[in-house]
Design a protein around this motif. Structure first.
Motif, short mmCIF file in Angstrom:
data_model
loop_
_atom_site.label_atom_id
_atom_site.label_comp_id
_atom_site.label_asym_id
_atom_site.label_seq_id
_atom_site.Cartn_x
_atom_site.Cartn_y
_atom_site.Cartn_z
N ASP A 146 0.86 -1.19 0.00
CA ASP A 146 0.00 0.00 0.00
C ASP A 146 0.90 1.24 0.00
N ASP A 149 1.36 3.50 2.99
CA ASP A 149 2.13 3.04 4.15
C ASP A 149 3.62 3.35 4.06
N SER A 222 -0.54 -4.78 2.86
CA SER A 222 0.01 -3.83 3.82
C SER A 222 1.49 -3.56 3.54
N ARG A 224 3.46 -2.41 5.89
CA ARG A 224 4.13 -2.34 7.19
C ARG A 224 5.43 -3.15 7.18
#
Length: 253
Positions: A146, A149, A222, A224
């Motif tokens: 993403d 992020d 994600s 992260r």
């Protein structure tokens, strides 16, 4: 072999994903709705596998299941993603066999895997079905982190490093599908904490399965750097970020 499908089983492992699970399930529901409209004769089911969740993920999954009979929730204590995925697939296959005995052979069942921190496109299932019915036993799609992020310089590095073309060399459990017969023939996912997706595809290829790697089925996951396991996709991003910092330092020295 007749490649025509009769059932699609989606399996999503979950470990403390209360912030991202809702978006994942909303996207999956849209993909399921599109396939239902295009192919209403297909049996379509989604299994959410809760593995030792300590947040509100179970309540969120239960609320989705209460409003959609296609969705089931399974709680396990596996502790490793390979075993969690395998438990969800076993449950989905057993439930389908119990509810519709003798209707679905494993050659005609497609298993679609993604992750709770991933958003699939609305065509995720319709394109997979088309490829499966054109001769694929397994499909490896692509993912990207993403962009909200991570910073844009790092995202550009990811894009340069990551081939999205047909025949790419990437394997992501967040965007992976396979015929149930091919999966069962190689013993399924290994009970390992990371790389269970890569190991499975290696076994499928060694067993002669027809594996299609495509960039036409692409998902957002994600970005992260600290994942729910010690390595995996978050670990890959972390290593890539370290390379990015080192490269920037070389140019700045």
């Amino acid at each position: 072999m007749d490649d025509k499908l009769s059932a699609i089983l989606i399996v999503v492992p979950v470990r403390n994903e209360e912030e991202l699970l809702g978006a994942c399930l909303l996207r999956l529901r849209k993909a399921m709705d599109r396939l239902n409209r295009a192919r209403p004769e297909l049996e379509l089911r989604l299994t959410v596998v809760l593995d030792q969740c300590r947040d509100s993920s179970p309540a969120l999954a239960a609320s989705f299941a209460a409003n959609d009979p296609r969705l089931s929730v399974l709680s396990v204590g596996c502790g490793v993603v390979g075993a969690t995925r395998a438990a969800g697939i076993d449950f989905a296959l057993e439930s389908l066999a119990a509810d519709t005995p003798a209707r679905h052979s494993r050659e005609r069942i497609w298993i679609a895997c993604t992750d709770a921190d991933t958003r699939v496109p609305v065509h995720w299932l319709t394109r997979a079905v088309k490829l499966a019915e054109s001769g694929s036993d397994a499909i490896a799609g692509t993912v990207e982190p993403d962009s909200s992020d991570i910073d844009q310089a790092f995202f550009a590095l990811w894009s340069r490093d990551h081939d999205r073309g047909e025949g790419h060399g990437h394997i992501h459990g967040a965007n992976l599908g396979f015929r149930a017969s091919a999966y069962c023939a190689v013993g399924g996912f290994d009970p390992v904490p990371v790389a269970e997706d890569v190991l499975l595809v290696e076994k499928l290829r060694k067993n002669g399965a027809r594996v299609t790697a495509t960039g036409k089925i692409h998902a957002i996951t994600s970005g992260r750097m600290q994942g729910r396991v010690g390595s995996g996709f978050a670990g890959y991003l972390r290593n890539l970020a370290q390379r990015h910092v080192g490269h920037a330092g070389e140019h700045g020295s």
